[in-house]
Write a protein that holds these residues in place. Sequence first.
Motif, PDB file in Angstrom:
ATOM      1  N   ALA A  99      27.511  52.514  84.467  1.00  0.00           N
ATOM      2  CA  ALA A  99      27.734  51.306  83.674  1.00  0.00           C
ATOM      3  C   ALA A  99      26.410  50.608  83.466  1.00  0.00           C
ATOM      4  O   ALA A  99      25.652  50.392  84.417  1.00  0.00           O
ATOM      5  N   ILE A 100      26.112  50.277  82.209  1.00  0.00           N
ATOM      6  CA  ILE A 100      24.904  49.523  81.911  1.00  0.00           C
ATOM      7  C   ILE A 100      25.306  48.073  81.680  1.00  0.00           C
ATOM      8  O   ILE A 100      26.178  47.794  80.858  1.00  0.00           O
ATOM      9  N   ILE A 101      24.711  47.189  82.432  1.00  0.00           N
ATOM     10  CA  ILE A 101      24.996  45.771  82.246  1.00  0.00           C
ATOM     11  C   ILE A 101      23.699  45.030  81.941  1.00  0.00           C
ATOM     12  O   ILE A 101      22.602  45.578  82.106  1.00  0.00           O
ATOM     13  N   GLY A 102      23.824  43.808  81.492  1.00  0.00           N
ATOM     14  CA  GLY A 102      22.628  43.015  81.198  1.00  0.00           C
ATOM     15  C   GLY A 102      22.898  42.014  80.096  1.00  0.00           C
ATOM     16  O   GLY A 102      23.896  42.116  79.375  1.00  0.00           O
ATOM     17  N   GLN A 103      21.968  41.051  80.011  1.00  0.00           N
ATOM     18  CA  GLN A 103      22.119  40.008  79.003  1.00  0.00           C
ATOM     19  C   GLN A 103      22.105  40.584  77.583  1.00  0.00           C
ATOM     20  O   GLN A 103      21.615  41.691  77.358  1.00  0.00           O
ATOM     21  N   SER A 104      22.588  39.781  76.683  1.00  0.00           N
ATOM     22  CA  SER A 104      22.512  40.139  75.270  1.00  0.00           C
ATOM     23  C   SER A 104      21.043  40.310  74.873  1.00  0.00           C
ATOM     24  O   SER A 104      20.196  39.501  75.251  1.00  0.00           O
ATOM     25  N   GLY A 105      20.764  41.388  74.177  1.00  0.00           N
ATOM     26  CA  GLY A 105      19.403  41.615  73.711  1.00  0.00           C
ATOM     27  C   GLY A 105      18.530  42.361  74.705  1.00  0.00           C
ATOM     28  O   GLY A 105      17.355  42.606  74.447  1.00  0.00           O
ATOM     29  N   SER A 106      19.095  42.759  75.833  1.00  0.00           N
ATOM     30  CA  SER A 106      18.276  43.435  76.846  1.00  0.00           C
ATOM     31  C   SER A 106      18.036  44.910  76.520  1.00  0.00           C
ATOM     32  O   SER A 106      17.268  45.572  77.197  1.00  0.00           O
ATOM     33  N   GLY A 107      18.707  45.415  75.507  1.00  0.00           N
ATOM     34  CA  GLY A 107      18.445  46.788  75.073  1.00  0.00           C
ATOM     35  C   GLY A 107      19.528  47.793  75.438  1.00  0.00           C
ATOM     36  O   GLY A 107      19.333  48.996  75.293  1.00  0.00           O
ATOM     37  N   LYS A 108      20.694  47.313  75.856  1.00  0.00           N
ATOM     38  CA  LYS A 108      21.764  48.216  76.308  1.00  0.00           C
ATOM     39  C   LYS A 108      22.242  49.126  75.177  1.00  0.00           C
ATOM     40  O   LYS A 108      22.327  50.343  75.337  1.00  0.00           O
ATOM     41  N   SER A 109      22.582  48.526  74.056  1.00  0.00           N
ATOM     42  CA  SER A 109      23.066  49.346  72.930  1.00  0.00           C
ATOM     43  C   SER A 109      21.986  50.310  72.477  1.00  0.00           C
ATOM     44  O   SER A 109      22.274  51.462  72.133  1.00  0.00           O
ATOM     45  N   THR A 110      20.759  49.839  72.478  1.00  0.00           N
ATOM     46  CA  THR A 110      19.663  50.692  72.032  1.00  0.00           C
ATOM     47  C   THR A 110      19.556  51.933  72.916  1.00  0.00           C
ATOM     48  O   THR A 110      19.323  53.035  72.425  1.00  0.00           O
ATOM     49  N   VAL A 111      19.736  51.763  74.223  1.00  0.00           N
ATOM     50  CA  VAL A 111      19.702  52.924  75.121  1.00  0.00           C
ATOM     51  C   VAL A 111      20.771  53.934  74.710  1.00  0.00           C
ATOM     52  O   VAL A 111      20.482  55.122  74.536  1.00  0.00           O
ATOM     53  N   LEU A 112      21.986  53.457  74.496  1.00  0.00           N
ATOM     54  CA  LEU A 112      23.069  54.379  74.113  1.00  0.00           C
ATOM     55  C   LEU A 112      22.745  55.063  72.791  1.00  0.00           C
ATOM     56  O   LEU A 112      22.971  56.267  72.633  1.00  0.00           O
ATOM     57  N   ARG A 113      22.235  54.284  71.852  1.00  0.00           N
ATOM     58  CA  ARG A 113      21.930  54.862  70.537  1.00  0.00           C
ATOM     59  C   ARG A 113      20.817  55.900  70.646  1.00  0.00           C
ATOM     60  O   ARG A 113      20.831  56.900  69.934  1.00  0.00           O
ATOM     61  N   CYS A 114      19.879  55.678  71.547  1.00  0.00           N
ATOM     62  CA  CYS A 114      18.819  56.671  71.748  1.00  0.00           C
ATOM     63  C   CYS A 114      19.396  57.948  72.360  1.00  0.00           C
ATOM     64  O   CYS A 114      19.012  59.055  71.994  1.00  0.00           O
ATOM     65  N   ILE A 115      20.322  57.780  73.291  1.00  0.00           N
ATOM     66  CA  ILE A 115      20.927  58.946  73.950  1.00  0.00           C
ATOM     67  C   ILE A 115      21.684  59.799  72.939  1.00  0.00           C
ATOM     68  O   ILE A 115      21.818  61.004  73.093  1.00  0.00           O
ATOM     69  N   ASN A 116      22.165  59.181  71.864  1.00  0.00           N
ATOM     70  CA  ASN A 116      22.904  59.932  70.856  1.00  0.00           C
ATOM     71  C   ASN A 116      22.058  60.209  69.614  1.00  0.00           C
ATOM     72  O   ASN A 116      22.578  60.518  68.549  1.00  0.00           O
ATOM     73  N   ALA A 117      20.751  60.054  69.755  1.00  0.00           N
ATOM     74  CA  ALA A 117      19.802  60.340  68.667  1.00  0.00           C
ATOM     75  C   ALA A 117      20.077  59.524  67.414  1.00  0.00           C
ATOM     76  O   ALA A 117      19.764  59.944  66.306  1.00  0.00           O
ATOM     77  N   LEU A 118      20.651  58.341  67.595  1.00  0.00           N
ATOM     78  CA  LEU A 118      20.808  57.458  66.430  1.00  0.00           C
ATOM     79  C   LEU A 118      19.536  56.639  66.219  1.00  0.00           C
ATOM     80  O   LEU A 118      19.345  56.036  65.169  1.00  0.00           O
ATOM     81  N   GLU A 119      18.706  56.613  67.248  1.00  0.00           N
ATOM     82  CA  GLU A 119      17.397  55.971  67.135  1.00  0.00           C
ATOM     83  C   GLU A 119      16.356  56.970  67.640  1.00  0.00           C
ATOM     84  O   GLU A 119      16.645  57.781  68.513  1.00  0.00           O
ATOM     85  N   THR A 120      15.161  56.893  67.085  1.00  0.00           N
ATOM     86  CA  THR A 120      14.075  57.730  67.585  1.00  0.00           C
ATOM     87  C   THR A 120      13.219  56.894  68.539  1.00  0.00           C
ATOM     88  O   THR A 120      13.160  55.679  68.397  1.00  0.00           O
ATOM     89  N   ILE A 121      12.603  57.554  69.469  1.00  0.00           N
ATOM     90  CA  ILE A 121      11.802  56.812  70.450  1.00  0.00           C
ATOM     91  C   ILE A 121      10.315  57.076  70.223  1.00  0.00           C
ATOM     92  O   ILE A 121       9.932  58.076  69.619  1.00  0.00           O
ATOM     93  N   GLN A 122       9.502  56.126  70.688  1.00  0.00           N
ATOM     94  CA  GLN A 122       8.057  56.261  70.472  1.00  0.00           C
ATOM     95  C   GLN A 122       7.376  57.018  71.608  1.00  0.00           C
ATOM     96  O   GLN A 122       6.317  57.594  71.436  1.00  0.00           O
ATOM     97  N   GLN A 123       7.996  56.957  72.787  1.00  0.00           N
ATOM     98  CA  GLN A 123       7.328  57.544  73.945  1.00  0.00           C
ATOM     99  C   GLN A 123       8.389  57.894  74.974  1.00  0.00           C
ATOM    100  O   GLN A 123       9.436  57.254  75.024  1.00  0.00           O
ATOM    101  N   GLY A 124       8.085  58.879  75.817  1.00  0.00           N
ATOM    102  CA  GLY A 124       9.017  59.253  76.874  1.00  0.00           C
ATOM    103  C   GLY A 124       9.868  60.448  76.485  1.00  0.00           C
ATOM    104  O   GLY A 124       9.697  61.021  75.392  1.00  0.00           O
ATOM    105  N   THR A 125      10.764  60.835  77.390  1.00  0.00           N
ATOM    106  CA  THR A 125      11.625  61.984  77.103  1.00  0.00           C
ATOM    107  C   THR A 125      13.080  61.638  77.411  1.00  0.00           C
ATOM    108  O   THR A 125      13.372  60.851  78.292  1.00  0.00           O
ATOM    109  N   ILE A 126      13.966  62.221  76.601  1.00  0.00           N
ATOM    110  CA  ILE A 126      15.401  62.084  76.851  1.00  0.00           C
ATOM    111  C   ILE A 126      16.007  63.479  76.796  1.00  0.00           C
ATOM    112  O   ILE A 126      15.852  64.182  75.792  1.00  0.00           O
ATOM    113  N   ASP A 127      16.687  63.862  77.854  1.00  0.00           N
ATOM    114  CA  ASP A 127      17.412  65.137  77.848  1.00  0.00           C
ATOM    115  C   ASP A 127      18.889  64.844  77.998  1.00  0.00           C
ATOM    116  O   ASP A 127      19.300  64.122  78.896  1.00  0.00           O
TER     117      ASP A 127
END
Lengths: 250, 227
Positions: A34-62
Amino acid sequence: MSAVVSLSNVHKQFGALKVLDGVSFDVGRGEVAAIIGQSGSGKSTVLRCINALETIQQGTIDVCGHALHDAGLNRRALHLDVGIVFQSYNLFPHLTVEQNIMLAPVSVKSVPKKEARELAREVLARVGMEAKAENYPEQLSGGQQQRVAIARSLAMSPKLMLFDEVTSALDPQLTGEVLRVMEDLARGGMTMILVTHEMAFARKVASKIIYMHQGKVWETGSGEMLDQPKTPELRNFVGGVSSDQASASV
Amino acid sequence: MTYHFDFAALLPYWREFARGIWLTVQLSAVSTVLGFVLGTLCAIGRADGSRGVKWLVAIYVEAIRNTPLLVQVFIIYFGIATLGVHVSANMAAVIALVVNVGAYTCEIVRAGIESVHKSQIEAADCLGLSRFQTYWHVVLRPAIERVYPAITSQYVLLMLASSITSQISAEELTAVANRIQSDTFRAFETYIVTGVLYLLLSFVVRVCLWLFGLAVFVRRRKLGTAI
Ligand SMILES: Nc1ncnc2c1ncn2[C@@H]1O[C@H](COP(=O)(O)OP(=O)(O)OP(=O)(O)O)[C@@H](O)[C@H]1O
Ligand SMILES: [Mg+2]
């Protein structure tokens, strides 16, 4: 242990805005995070990155053996392994419940129509919605729509399910029916990552809780982490969520 | 001043009227189908194509929407002839009507496509649908459903506008009327009859498109929302 999802030092910016700032975590097979955190902390963005709906600038996701940071990523294969459910359901309004569910199996996996229909009935039964197969989304309540959206994902037999605040738009009673479905899934061994504001639910179902703050994984742990926060930010957050003054103080 | 109407003078010409109507129907039907396909493809190109495609479509649409149909008909009719290709007047008429209505359709359908929320496309993408499948199942149908009333009006207009092709002597209803009135010197009666025939045709086109809509947009029919 083979991680189903593994993020390592992920950085994501929207223009000049740093949204993810070195995010790393793993989720193992059958685990519920479970990912928790304030609004705007990046929770949705993490999920969207995991599903390749967003591209990332650095790092790796498998994710399920797909290297998302790789230019040769096969998005379609990724999307066959990962299901996502959104806060706003995103059912297709012009299709019946059953057609919503059949669409992907028929067009992506070439499942024959008849089998797809049986499959639809089966997943609808799992979310308690078999009676509404012939209805259109606009004829359903929010909670019912969300359960159909979950069924639609299930019909593709994903190895990993992502849920982004799937109950935020629902009143408490409808929230309950959707959470029950998710709990069943978790018990059935589905690997899940959910962004949620339902602390009690996170505590009950999740084996791992990830607290995000300002684009970073601020604290990770099991449910007890919420009782003994190490950082003042999490203490604040937990206090704020459990007491109703939270909304007044923000 | 009194004018003696003599509609009976037109009776011997009923076969010609019928032939004119038939050609008008054919011109309109073919242009409707082809124009719709062209316009929809252009709408996809303009909404979702590369920069070059977007520009090309934009130029096409603006060129058509800002010039008279009659001029377009002449350009296509004489233009094709100048290229040394022989096409019949009817064929030139169809091409001109398709090119014309395609541009208007493009703008209407584009508005529909843009009204489909991005989250719908994302949901389809996440289910593994290809871009083409997403367009086909998730974007176009609701898009067209939403703008269908505007499309209906446009295609009634197309049928009426096909009368302009009488100018390159495509033998449709108006061209037939022109000939009959110069034969009979009964211009007033001829054009009244012709007008009434167009009125009936418009009605038929509307009914056909309405029935088509009922058949295609099942949700509207089931939920009883008007098309
Ligand atoms: N497409 C985008 N373009 C620009 N900025 C974005 C975009 N998507 C998100 N952001 C910004 O990124 C930050 C993190 O957004 P995100 O949606 O991940 O937050 P969240 O933790 O899910 O919040 P919430 O609890 O409100 O859903 C926010 O400041 C948001 O404004
Ligand atoms: Mg969010």
